[in-house]
Write an enzyme that holds these catalytic residues in place. Structure first.
Site, PDB file in Angstrom:
ATOM      1  N   GLN A 221       0.773  -1.155   0.256  1.00  0.00           N
ATOM      2  CA  GLN A 221       0.169  -0.001  -0.010  1.00  0.00           C
ATOM      3  C   GLN A 221       0.916   1.153   0.039  1.00  0.00           C
ATOM      4  OE1 GLN A 221      -2.383   1.548   3.182  1.00  0.00           O
ATOM      5  NE2 GLN A 221      -3.915   1.566   2.118  1.00  0.00           N
TER       6      GLN A 221
ATOM      7  N   TYR B 130      -5.197  11.426   3.888  1.00  0.00           N
ATOM      8  CA  TYR B 130      -3.745  11.584   3.331  1.00  0.00           C
ATOM      9  C   TYR B 130      -3.789  12.128   1.898  1.00  0.00           C
ATOM     10  CZ  TYR B 130      -3.142   8.275   7.293  1.00  0.00           C
ATOM     11  OH  TYR B 130      -3.012   7.914   8.551  1.00  0.00           O
TER      12      TYR B 130
ATOM     13  N   ARG C 181      -7.513   2.329  -2.855  1.00  0.00           N
ATOM     14  CA  ARG C 181      -8.444   2.425  -1.612  1.00  0.00           C
ATOM     15  C   ARG C 181      -9.233   3.659  -1.305  1.00  0.00           C
ATOM     16  NH1 ARG C 181      -7.833   0.604   4.531  1.00  0.00           N
ATOM     17  NH2 ARG C 181      -9.388  -1.077   4.280  1.00  0.00           N
TER      18      ARG C 181
ATOM     19  N   ARG D 175      -8.560  -5.348  11.853  1.00  0.00           N
ATOM     20  CA  ARG D 175      -8.482  -6.009  13.343  1.00  0.00           C
ATOM     21  C   ARG D 175      -8.542  -7.453  13.653  1.00  0.00           C
ATOM     22  NH1 ARG D 175     -12.706  -1.531  14.738  1.00  0.00           N
ATOM     23  NH2 ARG D 175     -13.443  -2.316  12.786  1.00  0.00           N
TER      24      ARG D 175
HETATM   25  C1  LIG Z   1      -3.639  -0.751  13.898  1.00  0.00           C
HETATM   26  C2  LIG Z   1      -4.297  -0.365  12.285  1.00  0.00           C
HETATM   27  C3  LIG Z   1      -3.587   0.298  11.491  1.00  0.00           C
HETATM   28  C4  LIG Z   1      -4.231   0.592  10.442  1.00  0.00           C
HETATM   29  N1  LIG Z   1      -3.364   1.087   9.323  1.00  0.00           N
HETATM   30  C5  LIG Z   1      -3.889   1.452   8.098  1.00  0.00           C
HETATM   31  C6  LIG Z   1      -3.067   1.623   7.012  1.00  0.00           C
HETATM   32  O1  LIG Z   1      -1.574   1.729   6.992  1.00  0.00           O
HETATM   33  N2  LIG Z   1      -3.626   2.001   5.725  1.00  0.00           N
HETATM   34  C7  LIG Z   1      -5.044   1.724   5.764  1.00  0.00           C
HETATM   35  O2  LIG Z   1      -5.446   2.021   4.765  1.00  0.00           O
HETATM   36  N3  LIG Z   1      -5.970   1.434   6.525  1.00  0.00           N
HETATM   37  C8  LIG Z   1      -5.346   1.237   7.735  1.00  0.00           C
HETATM   38  N4  LIG Z   1      -6.076   0.762   8.773  1.00  0.00           N
HETATM   39  C9  LIG Z   1      -7.681   0.615   8.663  1.00  0.00           C
HETATM   40  C10 LIG Z   1      -7.949  -0.733   8.530  1.00  0.00           C
HETATM   41  O3  LIG Z   1      -7.338  -1.307   7.137  1.00  0.00           O
HETATM   42  C11 LIG Z   1      -9.570  -0.988   8.271  1.00  0.00           C
HETATM   43  O4  LIG Z   1      -9.905  -0.153   7.181  1.00  0.00           O
HETATM   44  C12 LIG Z   1     -10.210  -0.618   9.782  1.00  0.00           C
HETATM   45  O5  LIG Z   1      -9.550  -1.576  10.440  1.00  0.00           O
HETATM   46  C13 LIG Z   1     -11.492  -1.392   9.246  1.00  0.00           C
HETATM   47  O6  LIG Z   1     -11.717  -2.817   9.144  1.00  0.00           O
HETATM   48  P1  LIG Z   1     -11.735  -3.863  10.329  1.00  0.00           P
HETATM   49  O7  LIG Z   1     -13.196  -3.886  10.739  1.00  0.00           O
HETATM   50  O8  LIG Z   1     -11.639  -5.182   9.478  1.00  0.00           O
HETATM   51  O9  LIG Z   1     -10.569  -3.653  11.178  1.00  0.00           O
HETATM   52  C14 LIG Z   1      -5.682   0.551  10.133  1.00  0.00           C
HETATM   53  C15 LIG Z   1      -6.223  -0.242  11.177  1.00  0.00           C
HETATM   54  C16 LIG Z   1      -5.716  -0.649  12.183  1.00  0.00           C
HETATM   55  C17 LIG Z   1      -6.737  -1.182  13.241  1.00  0.00           C
END
Ligand SMILES: Cc1cc2nc3c(=O)[nH]c(=O)nc-3n(C[C@H](O)[C@H](O)[C@H](O)COP(=O)(O)O)c2cc1C
Length: 369
Positions: free
Chosen positions: A112, A194, A241, A326
């Site tokens: 990414q 971003y 994304r 997560r």
């Molecule tokens: C610890 C953490 C770091 C994340 N870092 C990024 C990232 O670097 N790039 C991104 O597009 N989303 C990032 N996200 C968002 C996740 O990709 C995702 O969109 C969000 O957690 C919801 O999905 P989930 O319900 O499956 O956790 C991050 C989320 C978490 C929890």
């Protein structure tokens, strides 16, 4: 798709939609469980990935596709502490160990590309790095730095018209390096406030030139980056994304349907590998529906899914695959747990962004019965 191929696909999806293979552009995915990008802030000095990352991603290599943590395409694109880069030879070599391990485990992996723009602190960057954005407006958020604790974001310099092609080229350069590092492709991070989203959103983009004002102008930067990425490594290896209208990191978009309609209409002819859509936190706005209305290629859905809701989303054709973030933290064997209906473990919030293996490599797999 022929009628027969269509019928076969329909039957497989009925059996278990999460475990039906899919082609995302040129990327073959053995199942539709995508590991979503997650910043975990464990890069070493030099913004290098290490053996920790090899272990972490390698343990999750039964996913249909792994999307790495946000990775800066240049020194200027970094904002948070300990995020990895993909702009020099040492970084390419370090990432190669990760991609080799993941491929040995069976999954494709894309990196990414995350240029944070104004969501940055100079405490987290190399001294010579700049902080740039569409307009010279500080993001009203604070961020953690290793050497000075919580800090306001830097006041960015507004990119001049002459500077924009250089930033676009930073992305293309990183994409070429990504292929050299063994990645199957790249994903443009155009969400979370971003740089691309700073251009898309009205409050962070006050430009009066071709990159500001009406939706098609605000979308122009992201479109040019997507064109450059596709030109660099081929559209079948490029994803994007988005999270329409998410105010995270101080961006505001009063007309998301217009903005994302313009963006998606402009990238549709590129025929990219996939569109990765995060559900909008604004309840009245159906980001998944906007994506389907304006984009006819493969869609990966994200946010808050579990096994049953992910299967339902694919069956309903809201999307073609589902990503999990997560749940992958505390469940390195998430794919098996989803396949076999096994319980999911939680995770420790305190070690999400701390250096070292704790909270990163010590979540156990369930024993095989
Ligand atoms: C610890 C953490 C770091 C994340 N870092 C990024 C990232 O670097 N790039 C991104 O597009 N989303 C990032 N996200 C968002 C996740 O990709 C995702 O969109 C969000 O957690 C919801 O999905 P989930 O319900 O499956 O956790 C991050 C989320 C978490 C929890």
């Amino acid at each position: 798709m022929t009628d027969l191929a269509g019928r076969v696909e329909a039957r497989l999806i009925q059996d278990d939609p999460l475990f039906t293979p899919i082609e995302l552009g040129e990327i073959h995915c053995a199942n539709r469980v995508v590991m979503a990008p997650m910043t975990r802030s464990r890069a070493s000095p030099g913004d290098l990935v290490s053996d920790l990352h090899v272990e972490y991603y390698g343990a999750r290599a039964d996913a249909g596709l792994i999307v790495t943590e946000g990775t800066q395409p240049s020194i200027h694109g970094k904002g948070y502490c300990r995020t990895p880069g993909l702009h020099d030879a040492a970084q390419v070599a370090a990432w190669r160990a990760v991609t080799d391990r993941v491929h040995a485990g069976g999954a494709p992996i894309v990196v990414q590309l995350m240029h944070v723009g104004r969501v940055a602190s100079r405490h987290n960057k190399f001294a010579e790095a700049m902080t740039v954005a569409p307009s010279a407006l500080r993001a009203n958020v604070q961020m953690y730095t290793d050497d000075a604790g919580m800090q306001d974001c830097d006041l960015p310099a507004a990119l001049s018209l002459a500077e924009i092609p250089g930033v676009v080229e930073e992305y293309a350069h990183a994409a070429r390096l990504a292929r050299g590092a063994g990645f199957d492709g790249v994903e443009l991070h155009a969400a979370s406030g971003y740089l691309p989203m700073q251009f898309l959103a009205a409050n962070s983009n006050l430009r009066r030139d071709a990159y500001g004002g009406v939706a098609a102008n605000r979308a122009r930067f992201a479109v040019e980056v997507m064109e450059a990425l596709c030109g660099a490594i081929g559209p079948g290896r490029v994803g994007m994304r988005i999270c329409p209208a998410n105010p995270f990191n101080d961006v505001l978009d009063p007309e998301p349907e217009l903005t994302y309609g313009a963006l998606l209409d402009a990238i549709a002819p590129l025929r990219i590998a996939y569109l990765h859509v995060i559900r909008s936190p604004i309840r009245a706005l159906d980001a998944f529906a906007i994506a389907r209305r304006h984009y006819s290629g493969p869609i990966v859905l994200n946010d808050g899914f579990r096994g049953d809701s992910a299967r339902a989303a694919i069956r309903s054709r809201a999307g073609d695959a589902v990503s999990f973030a997560r749940h992958f933290i505390g469940n390195p064997d998430l794919v098996r747990r989803l396949r076999d209906g096994l319980p999911l473990a939680g995770f420790d919030r305190h070690t999400l962004y701390t250096p070292g293996p704790r909270g990163y490599l010590d979540y156990p797999q369930l024993p095989v019965a």
